[in-house]
Design a protein around this motif. Structure first.
Motif, PDB file in Angstrom:
ATOM      1  N   ALA A 134       0.806  -1.244  -0.082  1.00  0.00           N
ATOM      2  CA  ALA A 134       0.019  -0.067  -0.136  1.00  0.00           C
ATOM      3  C   ALA A 134       1.107   1.340   0.094  1.00  0.00           C
ATOM      4  CB  ALA A 134      -1.015  -0.065   1.216  1.00  0.00           C
ATOM      5  N   ALA A 135       1.918   1.320   0.861  1.00  0.00           N
ATOM      6  CA  ALA A 135       2.860   2.395   0.926  1.00  0.00           C
ATOM      7  C   ALA A 135       3.538   2.754  -0.473  1.00  0.00           C
ATOM      8  CB  ALA A 135       3.796   2.272   1.884  1.00  0.00           C
ATOM      9  N   LYS A 136       3.972   1.687  -1.082  1.00  0.00           N
ATOM     10  CA  LYS A 136       4.742   1.780  -2.390  1.00  0.00           C
ATOM     11  C   LYS A 136       3.763   1.966  -3.599  1.00  0.00           C
ATOM     12  CE  LYS A 136       8.117  -0.832  -4.202  1.00  0.00           C
ATOM     13  NZ  LYS A 136       9.512  -0.104  -4.323  1.00  0.00           N
ATOM     14  N   GLY A 137       2.384   1.507  -3.292  1.00  0.00           N
ATOM     15  CA  GLY A 137       1.577   1.556  -4.528  1.00  0.00           C
ATOM     16  C   GLY A 137       2.413   0.594  -5.519  1.00  0.00           C
ATOM     17  N   ARG A 138       2.315  -0.582  -4.956  1.00  0.00           N
ATOM     18  CA  ARG A 138       3.087  -1.716  -5.846  1.00  0.00           C
ATOM     19  C   ARG A 138       2.075  -2.673  -5.833  1.00  0.00           C
ATOM     20  NH1 ARG A 138       8.644  -4.095  -4.306  1.00  0.00           N
ATOM     21  NH2 ARG A 138       8.988  -5.738  -5.672  1.00  0.00           N
ATOM     22  N   PRO A 139       1.881  -3.395  -7.294  1.00  0.00           N
ATOM     23  CA  PRO A 139       1.386  -4.516  -7.516  1.00  0.00           C
ATOM     24  C   PRO A 139       1.486  -5.725  -6.310  1.00  0.00           C
ATOM     25  CG  PRO A 139       1.931  -3.801  -9.287  1.00  0.00           C
ATOM     26  CD  PRO A 139       2.627  -3.113  -8.298  1.00  0.00           C
ATOM     27  N   SER A 140       0.411  -6.234  -5.871  1.00  0.00           N
ATOM     28  CA  SER A 140       1.020  -7.184  -4.661  1.00  0.00           C
ATOM     29  C   SER A 140       1.376  -8.498  -5.275  1.00  0.00           C
ATOM     30  CB  SER A 140      -0.087  -7.470  -3.740  1.00  0.00           C
ATOM     31  OG  SER A 140      -1.379  -7.891  -4.365  1.00  0.00           O
ATOM     32  N   ASP A 141       1.698  -8.556  -6.776  1.00  0.00           N
ATOM     33  CA  ASP A 141       1.984 -10.119  -7.000  1.00  0.00           C
ATOM     34  C   ASP A 141       3.612  -9.784  -7.291  1.00  0.00           C
ATOM     35  OD1 ASP A 141       2.150  -8.174  -9.286  1.00  0.00           O
ATOM     36  OD2 ASP A 141       1.631  -9.899 -10.613  1.00  0.00           O
ATOM     37  N   ASN A 142       4.126  -8.633  -7.001  1.00  0.00           N
ATOM     38  CA  ASN A 142       5.605  -8.535  -7.179  1.00  0.00           C
ATOM     39  C   ASN A 142       6.166  -8.866  -5.533  1.00  0.00           C
ATOM     40  OD1 ASN A 142       8.077  -7.790  -8.008  1.00  0.00           O
ATOM     41  ND2 ASN A 142       7.649  -5.671  -8.410  1.00  0.00           N
ATOM     42  N   PRO A 143       7.041  -9.994  -5.763  1.00  0.00           N
ATOM     43  CA  PRO A 143       7.288 -10.508  -4.297  1.00  0.00           C
ATOM     44  C   PRO A 143       8.398  -9.690  -3.393  1.00  0.00           C
ATOM     45  CG  PRO A 143       8.099 -11.935  -5.884  1.00  0.00           C
ATOM     46  CD  PRO A 143       7.295 -10.811  -6.672  1.00  0.00           C
ATOM     47  N   LEU A 144       8.447 -10.054  -2.240  1.00  0.00           N
ATOM     48  CA  LEU A 144       9.638  -8.936  -1.598  1.00  0.00           C
ATOM     49  C   LEU A 144      10.766  -9.778  -1.153  1.00  0.00           C
ATOM     50  CD1 LEU A 144       6.997  -7.714   0.860  1.00  0.00           C
ATOM     51  CD2 LEU A 144       7.611  -6.453  -1.195  1.00  0.00           C
ATOM     52  N   ILE A 145      11.764  -9.072  -0.860  1.00  0.00           N
ATOM     53  CA  ILE A 145      13.140  -9.662  -0.401  1.00  0.00           C
ATOM     54  C   ILE A 145      13.143  -9.794   1.270  1.00  0.00           C
ATOM     55  CG2 ILE A 145      15.455  -9.669  -0.168  1.00  0.00           C
ATOM     56  CD1 ILE A 145      15.627  -8.203  -3.021  1.00  0.00           C
ATOM     57  N   ILE A 146      13.544 -10.849   1.591  1.00  0.00           N
ATOM     58  CA  ILE A 146      13.656 -10.956   3.232  1.00  0.00           C
ATOM     59  C   ILE A 146      15.027 -10.692   3.613  1.00  0.00           C
ATOM     60  CG2 ILE A 146      13.322 -12.398   5.223  1.00  0.00           C
ATOM     61  CD1 ILE A 146      11.079 -13.964   4.173  1.00  0.00           C
ATOM     62  N   HIS A 147      15.371  -9.814   4.290  1.00  0.00           N
ATOM     63  CA  HIS A 147      16.575  -9.431   4.943  1.00  0.00           C
ATOM     64  C   HIS A 147      17.119 -10.179   6.327  1.00  0.00           C
ATOM     65  CE1 HIS A 147      15.497  -6.620   1.677  1.00  0.00           C
ATOM     66  NE2 HIS A 147      16.821  -6.288   1.784  1.00  0.00           N
ATOM     67  N   VAL A 148      18.126 -10.827   6.243  1.00  0.00           N
ATOM     68  CA  VAL A 148      18.532 -11.534   7.435  1.00  0.00           C
ATOM     69  C   VAL A 148      19.835 -11.041   7.907  1.00  0.00           C
ATOM     70  CG1 VAL A 148      17.120 -13.607   7.020  1.00  0.00           C
ATOM     71  CG2 VAL A 148      19.576 -13.405   6.024  1.00  0.00           C
ATOM     72  N   ALA A 149      20.202 -11.418   9.237  1.00  0.00           N
ATOM     73  CA  ALA A 149      21.290 -10.652   9.833  1.00  0.00           C
ATOM     74  C   ALA A 149      22.279 -11.567   9.433  1.00  0.00           C
ATOM     75  CB  ALA A 149      21.275 -10.630  11.215  1.00  0.00           C
TER      76      ALA A 149
END
Ligand code: TXA
Ligand code: MG
Length: 346
Positions: free
Chosen positions: A56-71
């Motif tokens: 919602a904040a990005k105004g991005r289509p929700s079929d575009n997956p996100l990257i999980i950042h780990v330590a």
């Protein structure tokens, strides 16, 4: 919502600020944070609601997956089914500008992966990103912190331009060093497929994987009906308001073309630093670094596109077509997308 803007220039003295930001993440909020590639828009990677808030904040289509950042690379175990090649890549390139696609575990909501059964894992090197992920105690899902369709942010000020009032916090950790988003490689056993080129180059991946394929969309235009391997590839990205044309030819021929084109007051030029003295006085020049210094060009690329957007009188933009080897492939890939594949032979 009111966005809190915090400069983090002394991590040791600002543990309290990082703890507050981590608390925002744990409570389902949104925190923009610096990485060595570009700024990220982060939220709890295990929360479906948080993923929806990112879209919602990005105004991005929700079929575009996100990257999980780990330590740490081993923290991937919580979210993905890893293999030997993942750990070999991690030993060489993590923490750093590399994202690896692996089969997902059930801890990751489908809202994070855009419905895919794979997940993107990245271990960023930036000390503020590291501190935030550790303090949050959970993986942080984060796309680049730009509004959809805008160039990726390489300064906190860019993220603020796009997201002020749409996120809880923006952490300013200085200019992103690399300037282009991470390399993305999908793993199938010891065979990799390069989905997005970045500072970890094709040759570097070849030193670890048995074989590295290159997804078609990396350097070519996808057919209208093609299904890209990485959903992000299908969106028009990074497009400046002025229409960008990339010039393909001998360097001197391109320079000559640029100098002539610059006499038009509606034309902007992305030039090499050493070309500056060749242009007439009124030319609208946006130097991107020395011709041989691809690192400097990568570092400046997105910031320059934003600078051009601040000049509404510029309707046409010309630039050199980057080389396709080494770090050049990443610049080539971002350039053809910013230019919507408009390449002119000179
Ligand atoms: O450098 C970076 O990677 C930055 C910083 C913030 O870490 N992040 C970033 O995220 O560039 P984003 O969301 O702008 O780009 C992620 C790309 C998208 O093109 C998406 O389609 C692809 O990664 N991606 C994510 N998960 C995927 C998956 N499971 N399979 C294929 N592609 C995936
Ligand atoms: Mg992005």
């Amino acid at each position: 919502m009111k966005t809190e803007f915090l400069v983090i220039d002394d991590l040791a003295a600002q543990a309290h600020d990082i703890a507050r930001a981590a608390d925002v993440i744990r409570r389902g909020g949104l925190v923009v944070f610096p990485t060595e590639t570009v700024y990220g828009l982060g939220a709890d990677a295990t929360s479906e609601a948080a993923a929806k808030a990112i879209y919602a904040a990005k105004g991005r289509p929700s079929d575009n997956p996100l990257i999980i950042h780990v330590a740490t690379p081993a923290d991937a175990e919580r979210y993905a089914i890893t293999n030997d090649t993942y750990y070999k890549l991690a030993a060489q390139f993590m923490p750093g500008p590399l994202t690896v696609i692996l089969p997902k575990k059930d801890t990751v909501p489908l809202a994070v992966t855009g419905g895919l059964d794979t997940v993107a894992i990245r271990c960023p090197a930036h000390p503020v990103a590291q501190a935030l992920i550790k303090a949050a105690g959970v993986g942080i899902a984060a796309p680049s912190a730009n509004r959809s369709g805008r160039p990726s942010p390489t300064l906190a000020a860019h993220a603020r331009e796009d997201l002020d009032g749409r996120v809880d916090m923006i952490l300013d950790g200085g200019a992103a060093e690399v300037g282009l988003e991470s390399t993305i490689v999908a793993l199938d056993g010891d065979v990799g497929t390069l989905l997005r080129p970045g500072a970890v180059t094709y040759d570097a991946l070849c030193c670890v994987c048995r074989e590295v394929r290159v997804a078609e969309a990396v350097a070519d235009k996808l057919a209208e009906d093609a299904r890209p391997l990485s959903p992000g590839m299908k969106y028009r990205h990074y497009a400046p308001r002025a229409s960008l044309t990339l010039l393909d030819g001998e360097k001197e021929d391109v320079t000559r073309f640029l100098v002539q084109a610059a006499s038009d007051p509606h034309v902007g030029i992305l030039c090499y630093d050493e070309e500056i003295p060749l242009f007439g006085k009124g030319a609208r020049l946006f130097p991107i670094g020395a011709a041989e210094d691809l690192g400097a060009q990568a570092h400046r690329f997105f910031a320059v596109l934003r600078e051009v957007d601040a000049h509404p009188e510029i309707t046409a933009l010309y630039a050199h077509l980057p080389p396709k080897d080494g770090l050049g492939l990443a610049l080539f890939n971002r350039s053809i997308r910013a230019a919507a594949h408009t390449i002119k032979k000179v």
